[in-house]
Design an enzyme around this catalytic site. Structure first.
Site, PDB file in Angstrom:
ATOM      1  N   CYS A 149       0.752  -1.192   0.120  1.00 61.49           N
ATOM      2  CA  CYS A 149       0.014   0.008  -0.068  1.00 61.49           C
ATOM      3  C   CYS A 149       0.855   1.237   0.020  1.00 61.49           C
ATOM      4  O   CYS A 149       0.228   2.221  -0.643  1.00 61.49           O
ATOM      5  CB  CYS A 149      -1.052   0.104   1.069  1.00 61.49           C
ATOM      6  N   HIS A 242      -2.009   6.886   3.416  1.00 59.34           N
ATOM      7  CA  HIS A 242      -0.630   6.882   4.000  1.00 59.34           C
ATOM      8  C   HIS A 242      -0.058   8.266   2.948  1.00 59.34           C
ATOM      9  O   HIS A 242      -0.174   8.430   1.996  1.00 59.34           O
ATOM     10  CB  HIS A 242      -0.048   5.559   3.309  1.00 59.34           C
TER      11      HIS A 242
HETATM   12  P1  NAP Z   1      -7.094  -8.676   8.359  1.00 53.82           P
HETATM   13  O1  NAP Z   1      -7.931  -7.591   8.274  1.00 53.82           O
HETATM   14  O2  NAP Z   1      -6.116  -9.296   9.143  1.00 53.82           O
HETATM   15  O3  NAP Z   1      -7.688  -9.994   7.416  1.00 53.82           O
HETATM   16  C1  NAP Z   1      -7.232 -10.963   7.027  1.00 53.82           C
HETATM   17  C2  NAP Z   1      -8.014 -11.899   6.579  1.00 53.82           C
HETATM   18  O4  NAP Z   1      -7.509 -13.158   6.134  1.00 53.82           O
HETATM   19  C3  NAP Z   1      -9.504 -12.368   7.288  1.00 53.82           C
HETATM   20  O5  NAP Z   1     -10.511 -12.287   6.503  1.00 53.82           O
HETATM   21  C4  NAP Z   1      -9.248 -13.619   7.945  1.00 53.82           C
HETATM   22  O6  NAP Z   1     -10.441 -14.304   8.135  1.00 53.82           O
HETATM   23  C5  NAP Z   1      -8.218 -14.337   6.586  1.00 53.82           C
HETATM   24  N1  NAP Z   1      -7.685 -15.405   7.230  1.00 53.82           N
HETATM   25  C6  NAP Z   1      -6.820 -15.493   8.531  1.00 53.82           C
HETATM   26  N2  NAP Z   1      -6.233 -16.719   8.514  1.00 53.82           N
HETATM   27  C7  NAP Z   1      -6.740 -17.184   7.537  1.00 53.82           C
HETATM   28  C8  NAP Z   1      -6.622 -18.823   7.129  1.00 53.82           C
HETATM   29  N3  NAP Z   1      -5.688 -19.619   7.686  1.00 53.82           N
HETATM   30  N4  NAP Z   1      -7.350 -19.311   5.977  1.00 53.82           N
HETATM   31  C9  NAP Z   1      -8.236 -18.402   5.427  1.00 53.82           C
HETATM   32  N5  NAP Z   1      -8.205 -17.067   5.484  1.00 53.82           N
HETATM   33  C10 NAP Z   1      -7.627 -16.577   6.781  1.00 53.82           C
HETATM   34  O7  NAP Z   1      -5.978  -8.139   7.132  1.00 53.82           O
HETATM   35  P2  NAP Z   1      -6.037  -7.134   5.886  1.00 53.82           P
HETATM   36  O8  NAP Z   1      -5.534  -5.802   6.152  1.00 53.82           O
HETATM   37  O9  NAP Z   1      -7.287  -7.256   5.324  1.00 53.82           O
HETATM   38  O10 NAP Z   1      -4.705  -7.665   4.633  1.00 53.82           O
HETATM   39  C11 NAP Z   1      -5.036  -8.656   3.890  1.00 53.82           C
HETATM   40  C12 NAP Z   1      -3.824  -8.773   3.101  1.00 53.82           C
HETATM   41  O11 NAP Z   1      -3.796  -7.689   1.945  1.00 53.82           O
HETATM   42  C13 NAP Z   1      -2.492  -8.669   3.896  1.00 53.82           C
HETATM   43  O12 NAP Z   1      -1.615  -9.815   3.218  1.00 53.82           O
HETATM   44  C14 NAP Z   1      -1.850  -7.506   3.797  1.00 53.82           C
HETATM   45  O13 NAP Z   1      -0.701  -7.358   3.858  1.00 53.82           O
HETATM   46  C15 NAP Z   1      -2.439  -7.082   2.520  1.00 53.82           C
HETATM   47  N6  NAP Z   1      -2.718  -5.345   2.402  1.00 53.82           N
HETATM   48  C16 NAP Z   1      -3.285  -4.789   3.052  1.00 53.82           C
HETATM   49  C17 NAP Z   1      -3.386  -3.317   3.145  1.00 53.82           C
HETATM   50  C18 NAP Z   1      -4.182  -2.657   4.109  1.00 53.82           C
HETATM   51  O14 NAP Z   1      -4.205  -1.342   4.002  1.00 53.82           O
HETATM   52  N7  NAP Z   1      -4.789  -2.998   5.189  1.00 53.82           N
HETATM   53  C19 NAP Z   1      -3.072  -2.864   2.013  1.00 53.82           C
HETATM   54  C20 NAP Z   1      -2.382  -3.581   0.975  1.00 53.82           C
HETATM   55  C21 NAP Z   1      -1.914  -4.955   1.357  1.00 53.82           C
HETATM   56  P3  NAP Z   1     -11.034 -14.357   9.538  1.00 53.82           P
HETATM   57  O15 NAP Z   1     -11.871 -13.289   9.726  1.00 53.82           O
HETATM   58  O16 NAP Z   1     -11.940 -15.870   9.505  1.00 53.82           O
HETATM   59  O17 NAP Z   1      -9.886 -14.432  10.663  1.00 53.82           O
END
Ligand code: NAP
Length: 350
Positions: A149, A242
């Protein structure tokens, strides 16, 4: 036109929620499948997700049951928003099963045959898909990724300057929003009235991804752009957006007017193709010396534009300026969605 069925892996998380929101009225894609961890499997989306967005959960999604994160029964187009350790295991399984995996995670971004794409900057890198082992089976799956991001906003601002004047050195200091850490993310006692001068692996990602994104497609590989780069990443008590303080040195010297003119006239394939999520103007230069600011500017272009401001001489390199982009829209779900729209326009989702 009949809409294409798409699924979301990691649908309950911060990025997954943005996907749901951005796809609610999408003209080409329709969410028909959502999956998350086994903690959520079998529950309705409304029960399982801690919805953090200001709009309501779309009715159709609220009632949807969360599937197991396995390819059986999943649609052929998958938006993936998983933690990178899980993505490294699951994304190849979906590609192997014939899915187009459009990923947000860092797991496969730097793999040589996986395109890391910002459609306005390096849409041609999509051709790497043709060399992927998943693609070269009868099932025809593949993986495409979007950058970190904080790299996306930076690279959108750098790309027109690199093209016109060639970058020689880049220094970036980020002030990154808490939503960038997912949910629940950073504990409130750690971040309120505070700045955390460390985000694990973020500086390395910014540096290597920026050079891959601005690199050149050379047959079946990318030759990274060559310039000196240093990034310092900080987490700040901002909800979304950001902000980055950037200094650059250019090989071909340019005036402030020439630099601003490159930003203002920068458009690319997504704008020419009128892709539904493409902002009209990908880089917006703001004249006021105290802009851009996350509270006022991160939703510009429906969250898909990068705002730039404060261009001034730098005492160490040539020029310095401020960049702002919305981390969960342009930096995550919107980035993947624009990649999917470009893939569809190039007939990779047939
Ligand atoms: P998050 O809020 O922590 O969400 C994680 C997701 O993954 C939830 O849906 C969770 O489901 C699921 N999950 C966790 N363990 C799992 C498993 N064993 N099998 C299948 N699903 C599973 O994280 P996020 O911020 O959305 O980020 C997701 C990805 O995008 C990451 O790789 C992050 O680095 C990337 N990213 C994030 C941003 C940002 O601004 N937030 C920007 C760019 C990239 P449950 O609800 O069931 O736990």
């Amino acid at each position: 036109m009949k809409k294409l069925s798409v699924g979301i892996l990691g649908a309950t998380g911060i990025v997954g929620q943005r996907f749901i929101q951005m796809l609610e009225h999408h003209p080409w894609f329709e969410v028909t499948w959502v999956a998350a961890s086994d903690r959520s499997e079998g529950r309705s989306y409304a029960e399982a997700a801690r919805w953090r967005l200001k709009t309501s959960i779309p009715d159709a999604t609220a009632k949807m049951k969360l599937s197991a994160a396995r390819p059986e029964g999943a649609p052929k187009v998958i938006f993936a928003a998983l933690d990178s350790a899980i993505a490294r295991e699951l994304e190849p399984q979906f590609a192997e099963a014939g899915c187009a995996v459009i990923s947000n995670s860092s797991a496969l971004r730097m793999q040589a045959d996986v395109p890391l794409v910002i459609p306005e900057v390096n849409g041609d890198h999509i051709a790497l898909i043709d060399g992927q082992s998943w693609r070269n089976t009868s099932k025809k799956g593949f993986v495409v990724t979007n950058p970190n991001c904080s790299a996306i906003g930076l690279v959108l601002a750098l790309a027109p300057l690199h093209r016109a004047f060639t970058l020689d050195a880049v220094m970036a200091v980020t002030m990154q929003a808490v939503s960038g850490a997912g949910y629940p993310g950073v504990a409130s006692l750690d971040i309120l009235a505070n700045v955390i001068p460390y985000i694990a692996s973020e500086e390395e990602k910014m540096q290597e991804e920026t050079q891959k994104l601005l690199g050149t497609l050379n047959g079946s590989r990318i030759d990274p752009a060559v310039f000196a780069m240093s990034a310092q990443c900080n987490r700040v008590a901002v909800e979304d957006g950001h902000t980055e303080s950037i200094s650059i040195r250019l090989k071909k010297k340019a005036s402030a007017e020439e630099i601003i003119s490159e930003w203002r006239r920068f458009t690319a394939e997504p704008q020419r193709l009128r892709l539904p999520s493409a902002p009209e103007q990908p880089v917006i230069y703001m004249e006021a010396p105290d802009r851009p600011q996350p509270r006022f500017d991160c939703d510009k272009g429906n969250g898909m534009a990068t705002s730039v401001g404060g261009l001034r001489k730098c005492g160490v390199l040539d020029w310095k300026f401020t960049v702002l982009s919305h981390n969960t829209i342009r930096g995550a779900a919107g980035a993947a969605l624009l990649n999917a729209e470009l893939l569809k326009a190039k007939a990779y989702l047939e």
